[in-house]
Design a protein around this motif. Structure first.
Motif, short mmCIF file in Angstrom:
data_model
loop_
_atom_site.label_atom_id
_atom_site.label_comp_id
_atom_site.label_asym_id
_atom_site.label_seq_id
_atom_site.Cartn_x
_atom_site.Cartn_y
_atom_site.Cartn_z
N VAL A 22 -7.13 -3.62 4.65
CA VAL A 22 -7.67 -2.42 5.28
C VAL A 22 -8.78 -2.73 6.28
CG1 VAL A 22 -8.98 -0.31 4.82
CG2 VAL A 22 -6.99 -0.89 3.43
N LEU A 34 -13.87 5.32 4.16
CA LEU A 34 -12.67 5.24 3.32
C LEU A 34 -12.89 4.34 2.11
CD1 LEU A 34 -9.82 6.45 3.44
CD2 LEU A 34 -9.05 4.33 4.50
N LEU A 265 -3.49 3.87 10.48
CA LEU A 265 -2.95 4.97 9.69
C LEU A 265 -2.30 4.47 8.41
CD1 LEU A 265 -1.38 7.24 12.48
CD2 LEU A 265 -3.48 7.64 11.17
N LEU A 266 -1.60 3.34 8.50
CA LEU A 266 -0.95 2.77 7.32
C LEU A 266 -2.00 2.32 6.30
CD1 LEU A 266 1.57 1.81 5.85
CD2 LEU A 266 1.41 -0.35 7.11
N SER A 267 -3.08 1.70 6.79
CA SER A 267 -4.14 1.25 5.88
C SER A 267 -4.83 2.43 5.20
CB SER A 267 -5.17 0.43 6.67
OG SER A 267 -4.57 -0.69 7.28
N ALA A 268 -5.12 3.46 5.99
CA ALA A 268 -5.76 4.65 5.41
C ALA A 268 -4.85 5.31 4.38
CB ALA A 268 -6.11 5.64 6.51
N THR A 269 -3.56 5.38 4.68
CA THR A 269 -2.61 5.96 3.74
C THR A 269 -2.54 5.16 2.45
OG1 THR A 269 -1.28 6.81 5.58
CG2 THR A 269 -0.21 6.68 3.43
N LEU A 270 -2.63 3.83 2.57
CA LEU A 270 -2.58 2.96 1.40
C LEU A 270 -3.77 3.22 0.48
CD1 LEU A 270 -1.19 0.62 -0.06
CD2 LEU A 270 -2.52 -0.96 1.36
N LEU A 272 -5.78 5.91 0.43
CA LEU A 272 -5.72 7.27 -0.11
C LEU A 272 -4.65 7.39 -1.18
CD1 LEU A 272 -6.10 9.33 3.20
CD2 LEU A 272 -7.82 8.98 1.41
N GLY A 273 -3.55 6.68 -1.02
CA GLY A 273 -2.49 6.72 -2.03
C GLY A 273 -2.93 6.13 -3.35
N TRP A 277 -3.44 8.35 -6.67
CA TRP A 277 -2.66 8.02 -7.86
C TRP A 277 -3.58 7.89 -9.07
CZ3 TRP A 277 0.14 2.71 -8.80
CH2 TRP A 277 0.91 2.80 -9.97
#
Length: 316
Positions: A22, A34, A265-270, A272-273, A277
């Motif tokens: 990230v 984040l 965006l992929l890093s932020a989604t990771l 946040l996911g 979870w």
């Protein structure tokens, strides 16, 4: 055993690879927010998981069951040794959390008193001494302490860059981020790699703010490198230009910032996911425990309705 119990406790094991993915792909400001949020959510989720498991063990205690109006025999099976272990671990982590919070409060008060003994010009205190040191302190509206040894080690432009870096820490309230991630790592030591990455992102954020203020990224890079070579680690809970992996910071300053929107965006989604979870599994565990207690209250309620008090039923 419910796997939901282990998810929030084991997810921090992915902290180090997650931080490595990230941090380089996000702007420092976004990475700071984040990663700090991720540390707080994961720490809270792990603590909540331990609390729920410990409380599940307490539901079997007759006095607590009577106060809650449920039947221990009607509850789903509880792993008593695990519940006891969670309770002991929760107590130890709570003591460590309290100790760290008290240490920070004492350090902040002692540092404020020490800096009050020196004259301040425009929020900058020059400390006498050959030992190169520079850091920012949040007390009294925010002040910067820099030794004469550090001033001698830097050129005029590099001094301005160093002061701009420290002023960025104060202006952007980075000390609030720092205490948050420090307490999160205390609650869950497995989060230390992620918290270290968050601290590095804070230093990068201040570097970029200083570079924007000075208008020369090379000067800021030289100031950071010289300050790190001449100085020492920041004292206590303070933030300083010498903090974090300095070679990586210098390399980032000497490289023009690139726009990597898909990777960001992929890093932020990771992140946040993972945090989502963890929070969701804790919520599911809390819901299951609540439903278990509600179902265990039915037999006690029915018994009270079926078998009335003898004095009320037959004595009148």
């Amino acid at each position: 055993m419910d796997p939901d119990f282990w998810v929030p406790l084991l997810l921090p094991l992915a902290a180090w690879p997650l931080a490595r993915i990230v941090t380089p792909r996000l702007p420092p400001r976004a990475a700071s927010w984040l990663l700090t949020t991720g540390c707080l959510v994961l720490a809270a989720a792990g603590t909540a998981a331990l609390t729920l498991q410990a409380f599940a063990g307490l539901t079997l205690v007759p006095a607590i069951a009577q106060a809650g109006h449920w039947s221990p025999q009607a509850l789903k099976p509880v792993n008593v040794p695990l519940a006891i272990g969670c309770g002991l671990l929760l107590t130890a982590l709570g003591m460590a959390f309290t100790r760290t919070a008290v240490r920070y409060a004492r350090w902040s008060c002692a540092l404020t008193r020490e800096l009050d003994e020196h004259n301040s010009a425009a929020g900058v205190i020059v400390l006498r001494g050959r030992e190169p040191v520079a850091f920012s302190a949040p007390g009294r509206g925010g002040r910067i302490a820099i030794s004469s040894g550090m001033l001698d080690a830097l050129g005029p432009a590099e001094r301005d860059a160093l002061l701009a870096h420290e002023r960025a820490h104060l202006r952007l309230r980075h000390h609030r981020f720092l205490i948050a991630i420090t307490l999160a790592a205390t609650l869950n030591p497995l989060l230390r790699p992620l918290c270290s990455a968050a601290r590095f992102a804070l230093e990068r954020w201040a570097d970029e703010a200083a570079a924007q203020h000075i208008g020369d990224r090379t000067v800021v890079a030289k100031a950071v490198a010289k300050a790190a070579l001449a100085g020492r680690a920041e004292p206590g809970f303070a933030l300083a230009a010498t903090g974090g992996p300095v070679p990586r910071r210098v390399s980032a300053l000497l490289t023009a910032p690139a726009r990597r929107l898909p990777a960001a965006l992929l890093s932020a989604t990771l992140v946040l996911g993972v945090t989502g979870w963890s929070a969701q599994t804790v919520l599911d565990s809390a819901t299951d425990l609540h439903q278990n207690l509600e179902s265990a209250q039915d037999p006690a309620t029915d018994a009270q309705g079926i078998f009335p008090d003898e004095d009320e039923g037959f004595g009148r």
